[in-house]
Design a protein around this motif. Structure first.
Motif, mmCIF file in Angstrom:
data_model
loop_
_atom_site.group_PDB
_atom_site.id
_atom_site.type_symbol
_atom_site.label_atom_id
_atom_site.label_comp_id
_atom_site.label_asym_id
_atom_site.label_seq_id
_atom_site.Cartn_x
_atom_site.Cartn_y
_atom_site.Cartn_z
ATOM 1 N N VAL A 165 -1.855 6.580 5.122
ATOM 2 C CA VAL A 165 -1.646 6.262 3.698
ATOM 3 C C VAL A 165 -0.643 7.242 3.108
ATOM 4 C CG1 VAL A 165 -3.910 5.226 3.358
ATOM 5 C CG2 VAL A 165 -3.604 7.695 3.020
ATOM 6 N N TYR A 166 0.022 6.799 2.036
ATOM 7 C CA TYR A 166 1.046 7.653 1.432
ATOM 8 C C TYR A 166 1.252 7.228 -0.023
ATOM 9 C CZ TYR A 166 4.191 3.676 2.251
ATOM 10 O OH TYR A 166 4.763 2.444 2.260
ATOM 11 N N GLY A 167 2.206 7.905 -0.663
ATOM 12 C CA GLY A 167 2.498 7.587 -2.062
ATOM 13 C C GLY A 167 1.959 8.675 -2.977
ATOM 14 N N LYS A 168 2.441 8.667 -4.209
ATOM 15 C CA LYS A 168 2.057 9.718 -5.182
ATOM 16 C C LYS A 168 0.547 9.856 -5.285
ATOM 17 C CE LYS A 168 5.663 10.640 -8.514
ATOM 18 N NZ LYS A 168 6.714 9.626 -8.746
ATOM 19 N N LYS A 169 -0.101 8.686 -5.335
ATOM 20 C CA LYS A 169 -1.569 8.718 -5.462
ATOM 21 C C LYS A 169 -2.204 8.141 -4.207
ATOM 22 C CE LYS A 169 -1.203 8.314 -10.446
ATOM 23 N NZ LYS A 169 -0.974 7.305 -11.502
ATOM 24 N N GLN A 170 -1.457 8.273 -3.103
ATOM 25 C CA GLN A 170 -1.954 7.718 -1.832
ATOM 26 C C GLN A 170 -2.277 6.240 -1.984
ATOM 27 O OE1 GLN A 170 -2.888 10.320 1.116
ATOM 28 N NE2 GLN A 170 -1.027 10.717 -0.025
ATOM 29 N N GLU A 171 -1.458 5.559 -2.786
ATOM 30 C CA GLU A 171 -1.750 4.175 -3.113
ATOM 31 C C GLU A 171 -1.174 3.183 -2.106
ATOM 32 O OE1 GLU A 171 0.443 6.046 -4.428
ATOM 33 O OE2 GLU A 171 2.232 4.956 -5.065
ATOM 34 N N MET A 172 -0.385 3.687 -1.158
ATOM 35 C CA MET A 172 0.226 2.805 -0.168
ATOM 36 C C MET A 172 -0.426 3.028 1.197
ATOM 37 S SD MET A 172 2.498 1.037 -1.820
ATOM 38 C CE MET A 172 3.550 0.340 -0.563
ATOM 39 N N ALA A 173 -0.324 2.028 2.063
ATOM 40 C CA ALA A 173 -0.938 2.151 3.397
ATOM 41 C C ALA A 173 -0.154 1.346 4.421
ATOM 42 C CB ALA A 173 -2.377 1.659 3.352
ATOM 43 N N LEU A 174 -0.368 1.682 5.686
ATOM 44 C CA LEU A 174 0.246 0.933 6.774
ATOM 45 C C LEU A 174 -0.827 0.088 7.450
ATOM 46 C CD1 LEU A 174 2.518 3.592 8.507
ATOM 47 C CD2 LEU A 174 3.225 1.807 6.901
ATOM 48 N N VAL A 175 -0.469 -1.143 7.727
ATOM 49 C CA VAL A 175 -1.387 -2.000 8.485
ATOM 50 C C VAL A 175 -0.616 -2.628 9.637
ATOM 51 C CG1 VAL A 175 -2.868 -2.529 6.515
ATOM 52 C CG2 VAL A 175 -0.910 -4.021 7.035
#
Lengths: 621, 336
Positions: free
Chosen positions: B238-248
Motif C-alpha cells: 500500500v502507498y499514498g499520503k494516507k496509504q490510500e492506494m494499494a496493489l492487487v
C-alpha cells in the motif's frame, strides 16, 4: 601371434636395415583418427628410447565433409637414434587413408619415399571429392615412389568380423590397422598402444579389444605378406643421462605454472576462455585442483585477464592464456596491471593472423603485439620458449619475474610448440625452487607503509587486502610516486613512466647472457626466437658438418633483451634473422643496435624446413 | 583475519580516506558515500576486510574516498576483477561500485555473468541515466527519445530496466534505493552485506550537471509517498499520503487501485522469496505505477566461490599434491 611382435621373424632379419632416423606422416580424413594414430606412434617411439619431434597439422573445421581436401588431418613424427631438432622436412613414409590425404601431402614427398595407401578409399566418389581427374593408382603420377596399396578398410572389417562391435565401429578401427603396418615396418612393440587402448576404453572393453585386434591384424598383414623388402630399425637415442618424458608445449606450460605457484606458496588462479591452440592449458589446469589450482572459465577474454588481475590483487598468482585475437582483447587489462604493478602471467599461444587468421596453424607474428600493443608507455617483460620442454622452464621463470618485479609478463609460445611433442629431460625437482621473495610489505606498519614505495629492483610492495594497517587504493589513473595517490602532475607522470621502464630494463641484470651455439668465430650468425630453434639448430649443425663456419643465437628473453645482445650481433659480419612473421624481431634488433640484420621470413602457417634455412644462408657462406 | 569487536567500534568517519572528494557540487554520489560509510561502520568489520572495486565513471571514483582496500579498474570490468579477488580471498567483503554506463553498456556481459555465478559480492549500480564523466551522452537507462549531445534528435535506443535484467540473470538479492534517502538506503546496503550471494542494488542517483532532477518526479519530498512504494517482507503493498492506494493482482498483472475499492484480502502482500512477483514489481514505473523501493527479491543459492573452493578441498582430500609425481607423469624413462 603375439611373439611376432617381440622378435624379428627368421629370414626377415636379413632384410633389416638399421637407420638413424625416419619421418612418418599419417594423413587421413579428420574423422579417421590421425592425431590419435600419430600420438600413439610417438608414444611408442618415446617408449623405445628414440629422440623425437612431432608436427600435428589439422584443419580448423571439426569435421569438414568426409573425403574432401578441406578435411585432411595429418600428424608427422620424426624419430631417431641421434639428436634431432625438428619433425623433419620430408617424410620417408606417408600413410594416406584416402585420395584427399594423398593429394595434399604428395608434394612434400621426395622421390623414392614410401607411400602406404588404403586402396579401399580410392573409389570414384572419393577420387571426385579429392578433385582427382584420374585414379593415381592407375595413372603414372606415383611413378618414382614406392607405393604400397593395402585394402585397409576391408581387411579391418574381415579381421573384426567376430569382434561383436558394430560395423560403423569396425570401420573406425582402420587407423589402428594402418598403425599396425607402420609398427611392423619399424619393428615397434604393440604392447604400449594395447595398454593405452585398454585404459582409454576401460568402460567399453570390447572397443579396446577391437582396436587391438585391428592393430595386430595390420602388423600381421605386413609380416605375412612381406609387404616391403626391408624392415627398418631405429635404435634408441643416446640422450644425455636423466629422466625423460614425452611432452607437448601446452603440457609443459601447465606444469610450469603449477610448479611455480606451489613453490611460491600461492594459490594459482587461472582465468581462461577457450581458443585454439591455447585451450589445452585451461583443460589441463582444471584437472589440478588438488594443487590449489582455481580455474575460472570466464564469459570472455577480458573477464579472464581481469579475474587473474583480481586474484593477484588478492595475493594469489593470477594467470591467463590465449591466442592472438584473445590477447588483443586482453591488452587494456595488461595496461592496468602495468599501472597498478601487480603480478600477472599472460601466455600467448600464437597462431596465424591477423583476425581469426589460421586458427590451427602456427605463426610468430604477435611479438610486436606483446611489446607494443597497448596504449601509453607500457613496457612488459616478454619471454619465448624455444622448445616444448622449455615451455616449463620459461613459464616458471615468467611467474618468478612477475612476482619479483610486480608486473605482467608475456610468455610467447606458438601452435607448433603447443601441440608438438618431444622427449623432455625432467628438471631436478629438489633444486627447482627459486628463492621467492615473499616479504613484500607484509611486515611494514601503518605509518611507514606507502603502496608505491620501491625496493632495490624498483618493485612496489604487494600489500594484500585483508592485511590490517596496509589499506590503500590503486587504479588505472597515474599515481604519485611513493604515496600512490592519484596525480596528474606532469613531472610526476614522466618520472613514473621512467620508473616503470627502468624496472623492466633492470630485469636484464637478472636474466642470462645471450649464448651463441656453433662456431663463435664464424662470419655468419643465424638469429631466431621461439619455436624456430629446432630447425635453425638442425640447419646450422648440418652446414657446419659440411664444412661451413656458422653460429646460431636463439633469443629467449625478448624484453628486456640479454645485456650482451648488441655485442653478440656486432661480432659477426652477417646476421640473419629467421622468423615466422613478416619481420618483427629484425626490426627491434636493427633499431636497437644499428646492426643491418638480414630478415628471412616465412608466413605460411608452417614451421621452417631445414632445407629452407640452408637455402637462405648458403649463398652467403 | 581480524574478528569483529577485536578492535574498537569504528565510526563512519573512520571509513573516510584522506583524499579530497571531487564530485560536482550537489552530486548524489556524496550522499551515497556518506551512507555507505555509515553502513560499513555498522557491520563491525575491520577496514582491512573491505575491498571496494570500481570500473570507470564518476561513481567509480568511490574507492579513493574510502579508507578500505580499493581498486579503481577499467571500464566495465570491475565484476571480473572482483571475481578473481573473491576466488582468491573469499573471506573479504567485496563491493563493486559501478554506474549505468559502466555495468550495463561496456560491462553488460560481466554484469549478467556475475549475477548468474552468484559470487558473494555486493554490486551497487549508481543509476543516473546519463554518461556524466564523458559529459552528457545518453546511457543504456536513458528514456527513449532523450535529447543529449549524442542524440540531438532524441534517442532511438530502448532503455534497460536494471532490476528486470538482474532478476533474469539469476540475481539472488535485488533491491533499489535513492541516493538521498539515507535511512532506507542504509538498510538496503546492510541487507546486501548480510546476504550470501551477489547483491544487486540499484541506486537512483542524481547528476545535477547533465541530467538534473532525473528522478525528481518520484523522489521529491512532496510527491515521494504517492509515487514510491516501500517494500517490506510480509507487509501489504500500500502507498499514498494516507496509504490510500494499494496493489492487487489481476490475471497475472499488477494493478494500482484505491484501497477502498478492494477488500484487504485482495491486496498483494510483499514476499521477498517470490521471484515471479519481484519481476512484476521490477517493471512498475511511474506514472502508471508507484516505483518500489527496498528489497524486491532475496533467494538462496550456493555461491560460485564456495562451489569452486569445495572442489579444491575435495580434490586435496582425495589426491596428494606431489609436484614430482605431476612433473614426471605416468610415462617416464631413465637414460643412463
Amino acid at each position: 601371434m603375439q611373439e611376432n611382435t617381440e622378435s624379428a621373424p627368421s629370414g626377415a632379419a636379413k632384410a633389416e636395415l638399421v637407420i638413424r632416423h625416419a619421418v612418418v606422416r599419417f594423413a587421413g580424413d579428420s574423422g579417421d583418427g590421425m592425431q590419435v594414430t600419430g600420438g600413439q606412434f610417438t608414444s611408442t617411439a618415446a617408449y623405445v628410447g628414440n629422440d623425437l619431434a612431432t608436427l600435428p597439422d589439422f584443419p580448423a573445421e571439426i569435421r569438414a565433409p568426409a573425403g574432401t581436401l578441406a578435411g585432411v588431418s595429418a600428424f608427422q613424427v620424426n624419430f631417431a637414434s641421434e639428436d634431432i631438432y625438428t619433425p623433419g622436412d620430408e617424410p620417408d613414409v606417408l600413410v594416406a587413408m584416402n585420395p584427399a590425404a594423398l593429394k595434399l601431402n604428395l608434394a612434400d614427398m621426395r622421390s623414392g619415399s614410401t607411400i602406404l595407401l588404403n586402396t579401399d578409399a580410392f573409389t570414384r566418389g572419393d577420387l571426385a571429392k579429392a578433385e582427382y581427374q584420374s585414379n593415381p593408382l592407375e595413372d603414372d603420377s606415383l611413378e618414382g615412389y614406392q607405393v604400397v596399396g593395402v585394402a585397409m578398410t576391408s581387411l579391418t572389417r574381415k579381421a573384426l568380423q567376430e569382434s561383436g562391435v558394430s560395423s560403423k565401429e569396425r570401420d573406425r578401427c582402420k587407423n589402428f590397422f594402418a598403425l599396425g603396418i607402420a609398427y611392423w615396418m619399424f619393428g615397434r612393440p604393440l604392447e604400449p598402444t594395447a595398454d593405452w587402448l585398454r585404459s582409454k576404453f576401460a568402460k567399453r572393453p570390447e572397443l579396446a579389444e577391437a582396436n587391438i585386434l585391428a592393430l595386430q591384424a595390420g602388423h600381421n598383414y605386413g609380416f605375412n605378406t612381406e609387404l616391403l623388402p626391408v624392415y627398418f630399425r631405429v635404435e634408441a637415442a643416446r640422450l644425455p643421462a636423466g629422466v625423460y618424458r614425452n611432452i607437448t608445449g601446452n603440457e609443459a606450460t601447465v606444469l610450469g605454472l603449477v610448479a611455480a605457484a606451489k613453490n611460491a606458496g600461492r594459490s594459482l588462479v587461472y582465468g581462461g576462455y577457450p581458443i585454439t591452440p591455447a585451450s589445452d592449458i585451461l583443460h589441463e589446469l582444471a584437472r589440478q585442483r588438488h594443487f590449489d589450482v582455481r580455474t575460472i572459465q570466464c564469459e570472455d577474454e577480458i573477464a579472464s585477464v581481469c579475474a587473474a588481475i583480481g586474484a593477484s590483487y588478492g595475493g594469489a598468482l593470477g594467470c591467463t592464456a590465449s591466442s592472438g585475437p584473445g590477447i588483443a582483447l586482453k591488452q587494456e587489462a595488461v595496461g592496468l596491471a602495468t599501472m597498478v604493478e601487480l603480478p600477472l602471467v599472460v601466455i600467448n599461444v600464437q597462431r596465424g593472423g591477423p583476425s581469426t587468421g589460421l586458427p590451427t596453424k602456427t605463426e610468430q607474428a604477435d611479438l610486436l603485439q606483446a611489446l607494443y600493443g597497448r596504449n601509453g608507455e607500457c613496457p612488459v617483460p616478454v619471454v619465448a620458449p624455444a622448445s616444448a620442454g622449455e615451455c616449463f622452464e620459461l613459464t616458471y621463470r615468467a611467474v618468478w619475474l612477475a612476482t619479483r618485479y610486480m608486473c605482467p609478463v608475456f610468455v610467447l609460445t606458438d601452435g607448433y610448440l603447443a601441440n608438438g611433442s618431444e622427449p623432455w629431460r625432467l628438471p631436478d625437482m629438489a633444486t627447482l625452487s627459486m628463492a621467492w621473495k615473499t616479504t613484500h610489505a607484509a611486515s611494514e606498519q601503518m605509518n611507514g607503509f606507502a603502496p608505491y614505495d620501491r625496493d632495490e629492483v624498483l618493485a612496489r610492495p604487494w600489500a594484500v587486502p585483508g592485511t590490517p594497517g596496509l589499506e590503500h587504493r590503486i587504479g588505472g589513473l597515474e599515481k604519485q610516486a611513493i604515496s600512490g595517490n592519484v596525480s596528474y602532475d606532469p613531472a610526476n607522470h614522466q618520472q613514473m613512466v621512467e620508473i616503470r621502464a627502468a624496472k623492466i630494463d633492470g630485469i636484464s641484470q637478472e636474466i642470462p647472457e645471450q649464448e651463441v651455439e656453433g662456431d663463435a668465430d664464424a662470419e655468419v650468425l643465424v638469429v631466431g626466437w621461439g619455436s624456430t630453434h629446432g630447425a635453425l639448430t638442425a640447419a646450422t649443425e648440418h652446414l657446419s658438418e659440411s664444412g661451413h663456419r656458422i653460429a646460431h643465437a636463439q633469443i629467449r628473453y625478448l624484453n628486456p633483451l640479454p645485456r650482451n645482445t648488441g655485442d653478440v650481433l656486432r661480432r659477426f659480419k652477417r646476421v640473419f634473422v629467421f622468423e615466422l612473421n613478416g619481420g618483427q624481431l629484425v626490426r627491434l634488433l636493427r633499431e636497437r643496435f644499428l646492426v643491418d640484420c638480414i630478415p628471412v621470413n616465412k608466413v605460411q602457417g608452417q614451421p621452417f624446413k631445414v632445407v629452407e634455412i640452408e637455402a637462405a644462408i648458403k649463398p652467403h657462406l | 583475519m581480524a574478528e569483529p569487536h577485536e578492535h574498537p567500534p569504528l565510526k563512519p568517519k573512520d571509513f573516510a580516506s584522506d583524499q579530497a572528494v571531487r564530485w560536482c557540487p550537489g552530486c548524489g554520489d556524496y550522499a551515497v558515500l556518506k551512507t555507505a560509510q555509515q553502513a560499513f561502520a555498522e557491520t563491525g568489520r575491520a577496514r582491512s576486510e573491505f575491498a571496494v572495486i570500481s570500473g570507470i565513471g564518476c561513481s567509480s571514483r568511490f574507492p579513493y574516498y574510502l579508507s578500505t582496500y580499493g581498486f579503481h579498474t577499467i571500464h566495465g570490468r570491475a565484476p571480473s576483477v572482483a571475481l578473481g579477488l573473491k576466488v582468491a580471498r573469499p573471506e573479504l567483503s567485496v563491493w563493486v561500485i559501478t554506474g549505468d554506463g559502466d555495468s550495463l553498456s561496456i560491462g553488460g556481459n560481466h554484469t549478467i555473468h556475475a549475477l548468474r555465478r552468484n559470487l558473494d559480492i555486493n554490486f551497487l549500480l549508481f543509476n543516473n541515466r546519463i554518461y556524466g564523466l564523458t559529459k552528457g551522452q545518453y546511457s543504456p537507462t536513458s528514456e527513449l527519445g532523450k535529447v543529449t549531445k549524442s542524440s540531438p534528435m532524441g534517442t532511438v535506443d530502448h532503455p534497460f530496466d536494471p532490476l528486470s535484467l538482474a532478476l533474469g540473470a539469476g540475481a539472488t538479492f535485488v533491491a533499489r534505493s535513492v541516493d538521498v534517502q539515507a535511512k532506507p538506503l542504509k538498510s538496503v546496503l546492510l541487507g546486501a552485506y548480510h546476504h550470501k550471494g551477489t547483491s544487486f542494488v540499484e541506486i537512483y542517483q542524481n547528476c545535477p550537471i547533465f541530467n538534473d532532477d532525473a528522478f525528481a518526479v518520484i523522489t521529491d519530498k512532496p510527491v515521494r509517498t504517492e509515487r514510491q512504494i516501500e517494500l517490506e517482507h510480509g507487509k501489504p503493498l500500500v502507498y499514498g499520503k494516507k496509504q490510500e492506494m494499494a496493489l492487487v493482482l489481476d490475471r497475472l498483472r499488477l494493478r494500482a487501485v484505491k484501497r477502498s475499492d478492494v477488500s484487504e484480502a485482495e491486496i498483494l502482500v510483499h514476499d521477498t522469496a517470490n521471484r515471479e512477483q519481484a519481476f512484476l514489481l521490477a517493471q512498475m514505473h511511474w506514472p502508471e505505477f508507484p516505483e518500489p523501493m527496498g528489497v524486491f527479491y532475496q533467494g538462496q543459492r550456493a555461491t560460485y566461490e564456495d562451489l569452486l573452493l569445495d572442489q579444491v578441498s575435495q580434490a586435496q582430500k582425495s589426491k596428494k599434491a606431489d609436484l614430482t609425481e605431476l612433473v614426471y607423469g605416468k610415462n617416464h624413462w631413465t637414460v643412463q
